[in-house]
Write a protein that holds these residues in place. Structure first.
Motif: not given
Length: 349
Positions: A16-21
């Protein structure tokens, strides 16, 4: 995994909170690597420690993780991107139990973090006694939280063999290309970079950022001199010539060059020549002496010395690793064998 030994499984561990890029760049780069016949060289899987399902991102949309922690146990490489929700709150031994169990299942595979994903590896004790890096905004907190880790705040990525760490999102691109280059050679990595429209190679030791911004005008940057040198690697190149191409004094050029690359001009030039030699070793049947001339080292002995220092193995061993299964090459009688555990890996100074 040895080069050309089959599909390499990459698991990207999302929380949770991962950076999509960061998730996307791993899929884009590893997923775009192709072999001589166009075959995929990597299988990339997105997995979550809580099992398949939806994961929050730091954007306004979630992502679906189709795999659970079992994908880590089946992986050859595990990538840990950042999560802004939890990374900087982690402490030694303070990993949530599901995440700790998941990392235990990947204890003997190659692990790489992007940005503050390094906090996860450090909290698991995997970076104790090692060099590591993370985003420059987080390096002070990282160093205070994990004093047993040697933090290098000024580099793009650090390669400690089985465990690698990188700085911010863009440095994650450099790290992934570095891994692809180590697995399958410079030509494959360059093809991935070309498809993605990113630089094919930035050394890990290059600075994360420049405290004093370099003016945009090309005449006040060393970029033009570097571009000229790239086209003249086969010729003798002096510091005075480089400074003249940048319309600077040697002293100013030296200072500006280090600000932009974290290397001296001659260190950078040697690295570029080693890279050129690697490309020629992979793509031609030229003798070492001819490659030495084309790469700007002058003699085969000079090439061997710099190649072993920069890559960790002799030119002949490197060529056999990346071309031996694809084409016959002439044995160089001057090339001595390396120890059995030697493997090509660029240094990160």
């Amino acid at each position: 995994m040895a080069a050309n030994s089959g599909t390499h499984n990459v698991a990207v561990l999302v929380r949770d909170g991962v950076l999509p890029m960061e998730l996307g760049l791993a899929h884009q780069l590893f997923g775009g690597a192709r072999g001589p016949s166009g075959e995929r060289l990597y299988e990339v899987r997105t997995c979550a420690v809580t099992g398949p399902g939806m994961i929050r991102t730091d954007a306004d949309f979630p992502i679906g993780a189709p795999h659970g922690p079992e994908a880590l146990a089946e992986a050859d490489t595990v990538i840990v991107p950042a999560s802004h929700e939890e990374d900087e709150s982690l402490t030694p031994g303070g990993l949530p139990a599901p995440l700790a169990r998941a990392l235990d299942s990947a204890a003997h595979v190659r692990l790489a973090s992007i940005c503050t994903g390094a906090f996860v590896l450090a909290a698991a004790g995997l970076l104790d006694g090692r060099r590591a890096t993370t985003h420059w905004l987080s390096t002070d907190r990282f160093a205070r939280t994990f004093p047993s880790v040697t933090v290098d705040p000024d580099v793009l990525y650090v390669d400690e063999g089985r465990i690698l760490t990188s700085a911010g999102e863009a440095a994650g691109v450099d790290l992934c290309l570095h891994l692809i280059r180590g697995d399958h050679g410079a030509a494959v990595a360059a093809d991935v970079a070309r498809r993605t429209v990113v630089p094919p190679h930035r050394e890990g030791g290059q600075a994360q950022y420049i405290q004093r911004p370099v003016p945009v005008r090309e005449s006040t940057s060393t970029g033009a001199a570097r571009a000229w040198a790239e086209d003249h690697l086969h010729e003798p190149v002096t510091l005075g010539e480089l400074a003249a191409k940048a319309a600077m004094s040697v002293r100013t050029f030296n200072r500006r060059f280090r600000e932009e690359t974290a290397l001296t001009p001659m260190q950078w030039l040697t690295q570029r020549r080693v890279d050129r030699a690697r490309e020629l070793l992979e793509s031609t049947d030229h003798t070492v002496d001819r490659i030495a001339t084309e790469a700007g080292f002058g003699t085969g002995a000079s090439l061997r010395q710099h190649f072993v220092t920069g890559v960790g193995v002799s030119p002949g061993t490197y060529r056999r690793t990346f071309r031996g299964t694809r084409t016959s090459v002439r044995h160089d009688p001057h090339d001595s064998p390396d120890p059995p555990d030697s493997h090509p890996r660029p240094p990160v100074e």
